[in-house]
Design a protein around this motif. Structure first.
Motif, mmCIF file in Angstrom:
data_model
loop_
_atom_site.group_PDB
_atom_site.id
_atom_site.type_symbol
_atom_site.label_atom_id
_atom_site.label_comp_id
_atom_site.label_asym_id
_atom_site.label_seq_id
_atom_site.Cartn_x
_atom_site.Cartn_y
_atom_site.Cartn_z
ATOM 1 N N UNK A 206 -19.130 49.343 -45.001
ATOM 2 C CA UNK A 206 -19.869 48.335 -43.533
ATOM 3 C C UNK A 206 -18.763 47.476 -42.938
ATOM 4 N N UNK A 207 -17.413 47.170 -43.551
ATOM 5 C CA UNK A 207 -16.394 46.617 -42.883
ATOM 6 C C UNK A 207 -15.693 47.425 -42.373
ATOM 7 N N UNK A 208 -16.062 48.474 -42.800
ATOM 8 C CA UNK A 208 -14.742 49.973 -42.095
ATOM 9 C C UNK A 208 -15.148 50.663 -40.853
ATOM 10 N N UNK A 209 -16.544 50.531 -41.068
ATOM 11 C CA UNK A 209 -17.854 51.317 -40.076
ATOM 12 C C UNK A 209 -17.897 50.523 -38.700
ATOM 13 N N UNK A 210 -17.687 49.062 -39.231
ATOM 14 C CA UNK A 210 -18.308 48.386 -38.269
ATOM 15 C C UNK A 210 -17.361 47.724 -37.404
ATOM 16 N N UNK A 211 -16.108 47.748 -38.274
ATOM 17 C CA UNK A 211 -14.829 47.714 -37.598
ATOM 18 C C UNK A 211 -14.326 48.586 -36.315
ATOM 19 N N UNK A 212 -14.282 49.766 -36.729
ATOM 20 C CA UNK A 212 -14.464 50.952 -36.286
ATOM 21 C C UNK A 212 -14.895 51.327 -34.917
ATOM 22 N N UNK A 213 -16.282 50.885 -35.176
ATOM 23 C CA UNK A 213 -16.940 50.451 -33.905
ATOM 24 C C UNK A 213 -16.984 50.350 -33.036
ATOM 25 N N UNK A 214 -16.532 48.093 -33.265
ATOM 26 C CA UNK A 214 -16.153 47.689 -31.986
ATOM 27 C C UNK A 214 -14.849 47.625 -31.857
ATOM 28 N N UNK A 215 -13.691 47.851 -32.297
ATOM 29 C CA UNK A 215 -12.251 48.484 -32.184
ATOM 30 C C UNK A 215 -12.259 49.407 -30.357
ATOM 31 N N UNK A 216 -13.467 50.437 -30.418
ATOM 32 C CA UNK A 216 -13.447 51.056 -29.536
ATOM 33 C C UNK A 216 -14.496 50.873 -28.661
ATOM 34 N N UNK A 217 -14.659 49.496 -28.426
ATOM 35 C CA UNK A 217 -15.956 49.653 -27.403
ATOM 36 C C UNK A 217 -17.456 49.748 -27.225
ATOM 37 N N UNK A 218 -17.915 50.161 -28.970
ATOM 38 C CA UNK A 218 -19.316 49.876 -29.595
ATOM 39 C C UNK A 218 -19.848 48.220 -29.831
ATOM 40 N N UNK A 219 -20.939 48.137 -29.532
ATOM 41 C CA UNK A 219 -21.817 47.028 -30.099
ATOM 42 C C UNK A 219 -22.496 47.122 -31.072
ATOM 43 N N UNK A 220 -22.180 46.174 -31.845
ATOM 44 C CA UNK A 220 -22.777 45.975 -33.504
ATOM 45 C C UNK A 220 -23.633 44.679 -33.366
ATOM 46 N N UNK A 221 -24.799 45.162 -33.604
ATOM 47 C CA UNK A 221 -25.786 43.771 -33.508
ATOM 48 C C UNK A 221 -26.384 43.575 -34.093
ATOM 49 N N UNK A 222 -28.218 42.689 -34.071
ATOM 50 C CA UNK A 222 -28.986 42.215 -34.392
ATOM 51 C C UNK A 222 -29.925 42.842 -34.837
ATOM 52 N N UNK A 223 -30.871 43.234 -35.099
ATOM 53 C CA UNK A 223 -32.160 44.008 -35.486
ATOM 54 C C UNK A 223 -32.861 43.221 -37.208
ATOM 55 N N UNK A 224 -32.679 42.467 -36.788
ATOM 56 C CA UNK A 224 -33.165 41.605 -38.523
ATOM 57 C C UNK A 224 -32.917 42.180 -39.501
ATOM 58 N N UNK A 225 -32.805 41.438 -40.460
ATOM 59 C CA UNK A 225 -32.427 41.914 -41.918
ATOM 60 C C UNK A 225 -33.410 43.150 -42.629
ATOM 61 N N UNK A 226 -34.329 42.861 -42.680
ATOM 62 C CA UNK A 226 -35.761 43.640 -43.061
ATOM 63 C C UNK A 226 -36.189 45.123 -42.431
ATOM 64 N N UNK A 227 -36.501 44.612 -41.368
ATOM 65 C CA UNK A 227 -37.370 44.710 -40.088
ATOM 66 C C UNK A 227 -38.087 44.553 -40.074
ATOM 67 N N UNK A 228 -38.791 43.895 -40.240
ATOM 68 C CA UNK A 228 -39.710 43.306 -40.720
ATOM 69 C C UNK A 228 -41.036 43.116 -39.348
ATOM 70 N N UNK A 229 -42.239 43.052 -39.119
ATOM 71 C CA UNK A 229 -43.219 42.637 -38.437
ATOM 72 C C UNK A 229 -43.366 41.213 -38.233
ATOM 73 N N UNK A 230 -42.377 41.392 -36.946
ATOM 74 C CA UNK A 230 -42.175 40.072 -37.040
ATOM 75 C C UNK A 230 -43.291 38.315 -36.561
ATOM 76 N N UNK A 231 -44.540 38.998 -35.331
ATOM 77 C CA UNK A 231 -45.287 38.332 -35.151
ATOM 78 C C UNK A 231 -46.242 38.326 -36.768
ATOM 79 N N UNK A 232 -45.466 39.197 -37.497
ATOM 80 C CA UNK A 232 -46.660 38.571 -38.993
ATOM 81 C C UNK A 232 -46.006 37.537 -40.436
#
Length: 372
Positions: A206-232
């Motif tokens: 995971x570290x190798x992947x996100x570092x590759x992306x971030x170092x080249x200008x891509x953004x890696x950010x938050x989409x929640x831990x387990x993708x739940x339906x938040x209103x619930x």
């Protein structure tokens, strides 16, 4: 772009429809397989080790994401390039990229490639969701920003070949192919991930992947831990879902997320819960919270911009619920209404607009107005 009250209600209804389709597609259908050549879940991503430098070594021969040198835009120059930084910005939403679509929100590699090439030909330049949310869309004068966003950190979004280059039919691979073919097409995008970024189970991968992306200008950010339906969920569980991703990203060497995308585009009743919070020793504060549809976003400089609920457009054709609410329709609409589209002036310090739009700019941005 139209903005009447009846339209707003229709847009909200369309967004609910998009959410419903996403719920069915992602919860009922099985996970799509990764593209050919992509590493399986739990298998290390090939390529260079993580590094904090701007260009990891060895560096594949890939186009740069660097922005052009800034200019100073006069009112006359802004007129010449027809700058309108109060215009609408398309923020495109992608999910899985598969050879065979298993849900309406899936796209094939050919469909993604065709859409990105269309954007490139039409003069669009990609920016990240973070750059949009913070108003730093410093693209060349006369060009149009577009935000490419990919939800869920699916294996079809990013994987590397043994030589360190992106797998051909992944999102990143396609973006670079288009950037090579159209040099003005900046190779950046935003990837909103869950607990297993890009299907990888081992933290070193995971570290190798996100570092590759971030170092080249891509953004890696938050989409929640387990993708739940938040209103619930109760508030404390929502906060935990977001903070756990922030904790993971910090371990992986990613800066704190400035943006997040709501799973299924579903907003909790108390919006502030997803804007900022703290769980144990981890806190988060987002500058942009993104929905799941269903029209271009207004400029971050105008009064109507709500950073707590930013509109996106589902990448899709014109069938069914997408007849008027997905990317093929809206890109065509913007092409027919160029005066409604955000057009850059190339000057990061000014907001260039036709004089008639002076009153649309937020009070805290009016000192930057360059009207013609």
């Amino acid at each position: 772009m139209r903005s009447t009250t009846p339209l707003t209600k229709i847009i909200m209804m369309a967004n609910v429809l998009v959410v419903a389709v996403a719920l069915i597609g992602l919860l009922v259908l099985p996970s799509a397989s990764a593209p050919p050549g992509a590493p399986r879940q739990g298998v290390a991503v090939s390529g260079p080790p993580p590094t904090s430098s701007a260009s990891p070594s060895p560096t594949p021969d890939l186009p740069s994401a660097e922005l052009p040198p800034p200019i100073t835009a006069s009112a006359e120059f802004a007129r010449q390039v027809k700058a309108n930084e109060a215009g609408a910005v398309p923020i495109l939403m992608y999910h899985r990229i598969t050879r065979k679509r298993l849900a309406s929100i899936d796209r094939t590699p050919a469909q993604v490639r065709k859409e990105l090439e269309r954007l490139a030909r039409d003069g669009y330049v990609p920016v990240t969701a973070r750059e949009f949310a913070t108003g730093r869309m410093d693209i060349p004068a006369g060009k149009y920003p577009v935000v490419l966003t990919f939800d869920d950190g699916h294996p079809s979004h990013f994987a590397l070949e043994a030589d360190g280059t992106p797998v051909k039919d992944t999102a990143v691979g396609i973006i670079y192919q288009v950037a090579v073919k159209y040099p003005g097409f900046r190779p950046v995008a935003t990837f909103w991930v869950n607990q297993h970024p890009f299907g990888l189970r081992e933290e070193k991968d995971q570290e190798r992947a996100v570092q590759w992306l971030v170092s080249r200008g891509f953004e890696v950010a938050n989409h929640t831990w387990s993708h739940p339906h938040l209103p619930s969920l109760p508030k404390k569980k929502i906060v935990e879902q977001l903070a756990r991703v922030e904790r993971l990203l910090k371990r992986l060497g990613v800066p704190p997320s400035e943006t997040m995308a709501l799973p299924f585009g579903a907003m909790p009743r108390k919006r502030s819960t997803v804007q900022s919070g703290k769980w144990r020793d981890v806190s988060y504060r987002f500058k942009g919270v993104f929905l799941a549809g269903a029209e271009p976003s207004v400029s971050p400089f105008v009064k109507g911009h709500d950073r707590r609920a930013i509109q996106r457009i589902q990448s899709n054709g014109r069938k069914g619920e997408c007849r008027k609410w997905c990317s093929d329709y809206w890109l065509g609409w913007l092409d027919k209404h160029p005066g409604e589209r955000y057009t850059a002036d190339g000057d990061p310090e000014r907001i260039s607009i036709p004089d008639r739009l002076r009153g649309s700019i937020r009070a805290d941005q009016r000192k930057k107005i360059n009207a013609y």
